[in-house]
Design a protein around this motif. Structure first.
Motif, PDB file in Angstrom:
ATOM      1  N   MET A   1      45.789  87.190  57.181  1.00 31.58           N
ATOM      2  CA  MET A   1      46.470  86.405  56.168  1.00 31.58           C
ATOM      3  C   MET A   1      46.672  84.957  56.628  1.00 31.58           C
ATOM      4  N   ALA A   2      46.986  84.799  57.915  1.00 33.40           N
ATOM      5  CA  ALA A   2      47.156  83.447  58.448  1.00 33.40           C
ATOM      6  C   ALA A   2      45.850  82.664  58.392  1.00 33.40           C
ATOM      7  N   THR A   3      44.734  83.366  58.517  1.00 31.04           N
ATOM      8  CA  THR A   3      43.425  82.723  58.409  1.00 31.04           C
ATOM      9  C   THR A   3      43.097  82.399  56.956  1.00 31.04           C
ATOM     10  N   PHE A 183      40.017  92.851  54.392  1.00 30.25           N
ATOM     11  CA  PHE A 183      39.824  94.225  53.936  1.00 30.25           C
ATOM     12  C   PHE A 183      39.102  95.062  54.988  1.00 30.25           C
ATOM     13  N   ALA A 184      38.143  94.454  55.694  1.00 31.64           N
ATOM     14  CA  ALA A 184      37.397  95.206  56.705  1.00 31.64           C
ATOM     15  C   ALA A 184      38.289  95.623  57.870  1.00 31.64           C
ATOM     16  N   SER A 185      39.283  94.778  58.206  1.00 29.56           N
ATOM     17  CA  SER A 185      40.182  95.098  59.318  1.00 29.56           C
ATOM     18  C   SER A 185      41.273  96.079  58.920  1.00 29.56           C
ATOM     19  N   GLY A 186      41.483  96.270  57.613  1.00 28.12           N
ATOM     20  CA  GLY A 186      42.524  97.167  57.141  1.00 28.12           C
ATOM     21  C   GLY A 186      43.902  96.532  57.099  1.00 28.12           C
ATOM     22  N   GLU A 187      43.997  95.230  57.399  1.00 25.98           N
ATOM     23  CA  GLU A 187      45.304  94.560  57.402  1.00 25.98           C
ATOM     24  C   GLU A 187      45.897  94.433  56.002  1.00 25.98           C
TER      25      GLU A 187
END
Length: 303
Positions: A1-3, A183-187
């Motif tokens: 999100m920070a990115t 989405f790929a990281s699941g965050e």
């Protein structure tokens, strides 16, 4: 999100883009091949921006503010190297003096920071944060030099709208990459809980993200605009100068303490900035003299 938040607000730039004179996104003289090159440039720079933002975010997560700022100060030295090889930047004694002084000033500010290492950060995570921040500083400097190269050698337009186009299209690519990573990281599964756990409420959480995204776009347009109007090195000089001037803003807004080290760092930064401005003044005088001599040479002799 920070990115993601660092590039997600790019649609607001369409407002000033519509108000500025058109630079002609696709000139009649451009071939389909050159258009492909332009698209490739935006995609490449956008991917670099997304990766750079991610590296900076990881570095800030695992490092204290002082260590993080100290490593970020190295981006000016990296930029000097890339500008020399990519942009054929000519280095004079005044420019080298400016780079050294501004880097030293930023380092003083970082070393004076009272923040400790974040709690719960292991040795391995600290090393990861250090490497990521150093890599981000180098990648950011490379990005600025590549943008200058694109403006001078490929885009070749005179209106300021090309700056907004550069920021919009590269941010579009960077945002898409960041969303894929989210989405790929699941965050994305933790976002709802993060919003509910925000100490000032969900509305404040959303407003914080929105205004952070907006201010990032304002900052980025300023950075890219300086690259377009002057050079990538000058843009980085201004960014590094702001690091030293920040304590003065903190004194006025937050009544922060102004230590002797901070005052010394500000004076050194102003000295370094003045050196760079004076060099630009000397270069401008040489250009004016050359134009006057060229005009004098065109004067026809009397019959």
């Amino acid at each position: 999100m920070a990115t993601l938040v660092q590039t997600a607000a790019f649609p607001i730039l369409y407002i000033p883009l519509l108000l500025l004179p058109s630079s002609g996104s696709v000139e009649s003289s451009e071939s389909s091949c050159s258009l492909k090159y332009i698209v490739l440039i935006y995609v490449l720079l956008g991917v670099i921006i997304a990766g750079d933002n991610m590296l900076y975010s990881v570095g800030l997560l695992y490092l204290s503010a002082s260590t993080y700022s100290l490593i970020c100060a190295t981006q000016l030295a990296f930029n000097a190297v890339f500008s020399y090889f990519i942009n054929a930047q000519k280095f004079t004694a005044l420019i080298l003096n400016s780079v050294v002084l501004l880097s030293f000033s930023a380092a003083l500010i970082a070393l004076n920071d009272d923040a400790d290492t974040p709690s719960g950060v292991s040795r391995s995570k600290y090393i990861v944060g250090f490497v990521c921040t150093l890599a981000a500083s180098a990648l950011y400097s490379l990005l600025l030099s590549l943008m200058q190269f694109s403006f001078e050698k490929i885009l070749k337009r005179e209106t300021f709208s090309v700056v907004l186009e550069m920021q919009i299209y590269t941010s579009l690519v960077a945002t898409c990459v960041s969303v894929i990573g989210l989405f790929a990281s699941g965050e994305w599964r933790t976002l709802h809980g993060e919003m509910e756990g925000y100490h000032k409420g969900q509305a404040s959480y959303v407003l914080t993200l929105v205004w952070t995204a907006v201010t990032w776009q304002v900052c980025s347009v300023g950075v890219v605009g300086l690259i377009f109007l002057v050079t990538s090195l000058f843009s980085n000089v201004i960014s590094t100068l702001s690091l030293a001037v920040t304590p003065l803003a903190a004194l006025v807004v937050f009544r922060d303490k102004m230590s002797g080290v901070k005052i010394m760092a500000m004076l050194i930064a102003i000295w370094g900035f003045a050196s760079y401005v004076y060099q630009n003044h000397i270069d401008d005088l040489k250009v004016r003299q050359a134009r006057q001599q060229a005009q004098a040479g065109r004067v026809e002799p009397p019959c």
